[in-house]
Design a protein around this motif. Structure first.
Motif, PDB file in Angstrom:
ATOM      1  N   GLU A 160      12.071  -2.469   1.828  1.00 13.50           N
ATOM      2  CA  GLU A 160      12.531  -1.188   1.278  1.00 13.50           C
ATOM      3  C   GLU A 160      11.475  -0.629   0.326  1.00 13.50           C
ATOM      4  O   GLU A 160      10.933  -1.345  -0.517  1.00 13.50           O
ATOM      5  CB  GLU A 160      13.846  -1.401   0.523  1.00 13.50           C
ATOM      6  CG  GLU A 160      14.422  -0.161  -0.094  1.00 13.50           C
ATOM      7  CD  GLU A 160      15.139   0.752   0.889  1.00 13.50           C
ATOM      8  OE1 GLU A 160      15.015   1.971   0.730  1.00 13.50           O
ATOM      9  OE2 GLU A 160      15.824   0.249   1.795  1.00 13.50           O
ATOM     10  N   GLY A 161      11.148   0.670   0.493  1.00 15.87           N
ATOM     11  CA  GLY A 161      10.288   1.362  -0.457  1.00 15.87           C
ATOM     12  C   GLY A 161       8.811   1.032  -0.386  1.00 15.87           C
ATOM     13  O   GLY A 161       8.086   1.244  -1.353  1.00 15.87           O
ATOM     14  N   ARG A 162       8.339   0.502   0.735  1.00 12.89           N
ATOM     15  CA  ARG A 162       6.910   0.167   0.840  1.00 12.89           C
ATOM     16  C   ARG A 162       6.417   0.393   2.265  1.00 12.89           C
ATOM     17  O   ARG A 162       7.039  -0.064   3.219  1.00 12.89           O
ATOM     18  CB  ARG A 162       6.698  -1.285   0.455  1.00 12.89           C
ATOM     19  CG  ARG A 162       5.244  -1.710   0.546  1.00 12.89           C
ATOM     20  CD  ARG A 162       5.036  -3.073  -0.053  1.00 12.89           C
ATOM     21  NE  ARG A 162       3.731  -3.594   0.296  1.00 12.89           N
ATOM     22  CZ  ARG A 162       3.355  -4.828   0.067  1.00 12.89           C
ATOM     23  NH1 ARG A 162       4.174  -5.662  -0.527  1.00 12.89           N
ATOM     24  NH2 ARG A 162       2.157  -5.236   0.403  1.00 12.89           N
ATOM     25  N   GLU A 163       5.320   1.117   2.380  1.00 13.23           N
ATOM     26  CA  GLU A 163       4.644   1.279   3.662  1.00 13.23           C
ATOM     27  C   GLU A 163       3.387   0.414   3.628  1.00 13.23           C
ATOM     28  O   GLU A 163       2.712   0.336   2.610  1.00 13.23           O
ATOM     29  CB  GLU A 163       4.291   2.749   3.909  1.00 13.23           C
ATOM     30  CG  GLU A 163       5.529   3.607   4.098  1.00 13.23           C
ATOM     31  CD  GLU A 163       5.232   5.050   4.463  1.00 13.23           C
ATOM     32  OE1 GLU A 163       4.074   5.360   4.855  1.00 13.23           O
ATOM     33  OE2 GLU A 163       6.157   5.869   4.354  1.00 13.23           O
ATOM     34  N   LEU A 164       3.106  -0.247   4.739  1.00 12.87           N
ATOM     35  CA  LEU A 164       2.002  -1.198   4.784  1.00 12.87           C
ATOM     36  C   LEU A 164       0.639  -0.510   4.845  1.00 12.87           C
ATOM     37  O   LEU A 164       0.493   0.560   5.422  1.00 12.87           O
ATOM     38  CB  LEU A 164       2.145  -2.120   5.998  1.00 12.87           C
ATOM     39  CG  LEU A 164       3.412  -2.961   6.064  1.00 12.87           C
ATOM     40  CD1 LEU A 164       3.363  -3.861   7.286  1.00 12.87           C
ATOM     41  CD2 LEU A 164       3.607  -3.769   4.807  1.00 12.87           C
ATOM     42  N   LYS A 165      -0.343  -1.176   4.264  1.00 10.74           N
ATOM     43  CA  LYS A 165      -1.732  -0.737   4.337  1.00 10.74           C
ATOM     44  C   LYS A 165      -2.339  -1.304   5.629  1.00 10.74           C
ATOM     45  O   LYS A 165      -1.879  -2.322   6.147  1.00 10.74           O
ATOM     46  CB  LYS A 165      -2.506  -1.245   3.119  1.00 10.74           C
ATOM     47  CG  LYS A 165      -1.997  -0.682   1.807  1.00 10.74           C
ATOM     48  CD  LYS A 165      -2.702  -1.361   0.638  1.00 10.74           C
ATOM     49  CE  LYS A 165      -2.220  -0.860  -0.687  1.00 10.74           C
ATOM     50  NZ  LYS A 165      -0.934  -1.366  -1.093  1.00 10.74           N
ATOM     51  N   SER A 166      -3.388  -0.677   6.123  1.00 12.97           N
ATOM     52  CA  SER A 166      -3.976  -1.115   7.393  1.00 12.97           C
ATOM     53  C   SER A 166      -4.502  -2.548   7.318  1.00 12.97           C
ATOM     54  O   SER A 166      -4.407  -3.300   8.285  1.00 12.97           O
ATOM     55  CB  SER A 166      -5.080  -0.163   7.848  1.00 12.97           C
ATOM     56  OG  SER A 166      -6.132  -0.147   6.926  1.00 12.97           O
ATOM     57  N   LYS A 167      -5.036  -2.975   6.174  1.00 16.14           N
ATOM     58  CA  LYS A 167      -5.534  -4.348   6.038  1.00 16.14           C
ATOM     59  C   LYS A 167      -4.381  -5.356   6.146  1.00 16.14           C
ATOM     60  O   LYS A 167      -4.542  -6.440   6.702  1.00 16.14           O
ATOM     61  CB  LYS A 167      -6.282  -4.526   4.721  1.00 16.14           C
ATOM     62  CG  LYS A 167      -6.971  -5.873   4.639  1.00 16.14           C
ATOM     63  CD  LYS A 167      -8.151  -5.835   3.706  1.00 16.14           C
ATOM     64  CE  LYS A 167      -8.857  -7.166   3.769  1.00 16.14           C
ATOM     65  NZ  LYS A 167     -10.279  -7.070   3.814  1.00 16.14           N
ATOM     66  N   GLU A 168      -3.197  -4.984   5.637  1.00 14.20           N
ATOM     67  CA  GLU A 168      -2.027  -5.852   5.754  1.00 14.20           C
ATOM     68  C   GLU A 168      -1.595  -5.976   7.218  1.00 14.20           C
ATOM     69  O   GLU A 168      -1.246  -7.058   7.687  1.00 14.20           O
ATOM     70  CB  GLU A 168      -0.876  -5.309   4.907  1.00 14.20           C
ATOM     71  CG  GLU A 168      -1.145  -5.372   3.422  1.00 14.20           C
ATOM     72  CD  GLU A 168      -0.084  -4.669   2.593  1.00 14.20           C
ATOM     73  OE1 GLU A 168       0.270  -5.215   1.527  1.00 14.20           O
ATOM     74  OE2 GLU A 168       0.388  -3.580   2.991  1.00 14.20           O
ATOM     75  N   VAL A 169      -1.648  -4.865   7.946  1.00 18.37           N
ATOM     76  CA  VAL A 169      -1.291  -4.875   9.368  1.00 18.37           C
ATOM     77  C   VAL A 169      -2.281  -5.740  10.143  1.00 18.37           C
ATOM     78  O   VAL A 169      -1.888  -6.502  11.037  1.00 18.37           O
ATOM     79  CB  VAL A 169      -1.227  -3.443   9.938  1.00 18.37           C
ATOM     80  CG1 VAL A 169      -1.001  -3.457  11.439  1.00 18.37           C
ATOM     81  CG2 VAL A 169      -0.128  -2.638   9.244  1.00 18.37           C
ATOM     82  N   ASP A 170      -3.571  -5.684   9.779  1.00 21.97           N
ATOM     83  CA  ASP A 170      -4.583  -6.518  10.435  1.00 21.97           C
ATOM     84  C   ASP A 170      -4.286  -8.002  10.244  1.00 21.97           C
ATOM     85  O   ASP A 170      -4.458  -8.808  11.156  1.00 21.97           O
ATOM     86  CB  ASP A 170      -5.983  -6.207   9.891  1.00 21.97           C
ATOM     87  CG  ASP A 170      -6.487  -4.819  10.283  1.00 21.97           C
ATOM     88  OD1 ASP A 170      -5.899  -4.210  11.210  1.00 21.97           O
ATOM     89  OD2 ASP A 170      -7.449  -4.352   9.661  1.00 21.97           O
ATOM     90  N   GLY A 200      10.737   2.853   3.987  1.00 21.78           N
ATOM     91  CA  GLY A 200      10.035   1.575   3.959  1.00 21.78           C
ATOM     92  C   GLY A 200       9.481   1.201   5.317  1.00 21.78           C
ATOM     93  O   GLY A 200       9.189   2.068   6.141  1.00 21.78           O
ATOM     94  N   THR A 201       9.372  -0.105   5.542  1.00 20.00           N
ATOM     95  CA  THR A 201       8.750  -0.622   6.758  1.00 20.00           C
ATOM     96  C   THR A 201       9.636  -1.681   7.394  1.00 20.00           C
ATOM     97  O   THR A 201      10.187  -2.529   6.697  1.00 20.00           O
ATOM     98  CB  THR A 201       7.375  -1.257   6.430  1.00 20.00           C
ATOM     99  OG1 THR A 201       6.570  -0.299   5.751  1.00 20.00           O
ATOM    100  CG2 THR A 201       6.660  -1.724   7.675  1.00 20.00           C
ATOM    101  N   VAL A 202       9.742  -1.625   8.711  1.00 26.87           N
ATOM    102  CA  VAL A 202      10.400  -2.675   9.482  1.00 26.87           C
ATOM    103  C   VAL A 202       9.347  -3.297  10.385  1.00 26.87           C
ATOM    104  O   VAL A 202       8.695  -2.600  11.168  1.00 26.87           O
ATOM    105  CB  VAL A 202      11.571  -2.127  10.338  1.00 26.87           C
ATOM    106  CG1 VAL A 202      12.185  -3.239  11.170  1.00 26.87           C
ATOM    107  CG2 VAL A 202      12.614  -1.455   9.464  1.00 26.87           C
ATOM    108  N   ILE A 203       9.166  -4.605  10.232  1.00 21.94           N
ATOM    109  CA  ILE A 203       8.232  -5.336  11.089  1.00 21.94           C
ATOM    110  C   ILE A 203       9.091  -6.114  12.083  1.00 21.94           C
ATOM    111  O   ILE A 203       9.828  -7.017  11.705  1.00 21.94           O
ATOM    112  CB  ILE A 203       7.338  -6.296  10.276  1.00 21.94           C
ATOM    113  CG1 ILE A 203       6.679  -5.545   9.123  1.00 21.94           C
ATOM    114  CG2 ILE A 203       6.285  -6.938  11.183  1.00 21.94           C
ATOM    115  CD1 ILE A 203       6.096  -6.448   8.066  1.00 21.94           C
TER     116      ILE A 203
END
Length: 156
Positions: free
Chosen positions: A62-72, A15-18
């Motif tokens: 858990e279980g999700r990688e962010l899309k570039s638009k979400e990071v923007d 997944g992803t940790v921000i």
């Protein structure tokens, strides 16, 4: 006397940790990501002590990688945030969010007279005037937007 136990957040498998989210903005990050949505397990830590910032928030998904638009979008409200992609309990990728020089189609112009608010097929576009604190200028009407205006569009 008993030694106090330190509570730790369970690590995620994939997944992803921000991390390094500006304090008290984790809930806005959840809104940007449309979480919780019933699929991903989400862990939030708010107002955590930090050596780089006085206080920060952390979001684990858990279980999700962010899309570039979400990071923007996250860069608009948490310009110091870092994104860690976790695979098999290991950090596979690590990076900082980066606010680009133009923001297109993410925010609504606060000027009611702007052409983007007149039912015309025109997408919003903003120039980044300052990155810290974030200040934007509308490409069409030149209205300025400051952090508070930006955050209000993502507030729960």
């Amino acid at each position: 006397m008993k030694t106090p136990k330190e509570l730790k957040v369970k690590p995620i498998r994939n997944g992803t940790v921000i991390d390094h989210i500006t304090a008290n903005r984790a809930l806005n990050v959840l809104k940007i990501l449309d979480l919780p949505n019933g699929e991903a397990a989400v862990t939030i830590a708010m107002n955590v002590k930090s050596s780089q910032m006085e206080k920060k928030d952390i979001v684990k998904i858990e279980g999700r990688e962010l899309k570039s638009k979400e990071v923007d979008k996250i860069a608009l409200i948490a310009p110091q945030a870092t994104i860690n992609i976790v695979r098999d309990y290991e950090i596979a990728e690590k990076g900082k969010v980066e606010l680009t020089n133009k923001v297109k189609g993410i925010l609504k112009c606060p000027n009611p007279n702007c052409i983007t608010n007149a039912n015309e097929p025109v997408k919003t576009q903003f120039y980044v005037m300052e990155k810290e604190p974030v200040t934007l200028r509308c490409y069409h009407c030149e209205r300025m937007m400051v952090e508070e205006d930006i955050e209000s569009q993502f507030r729960l």
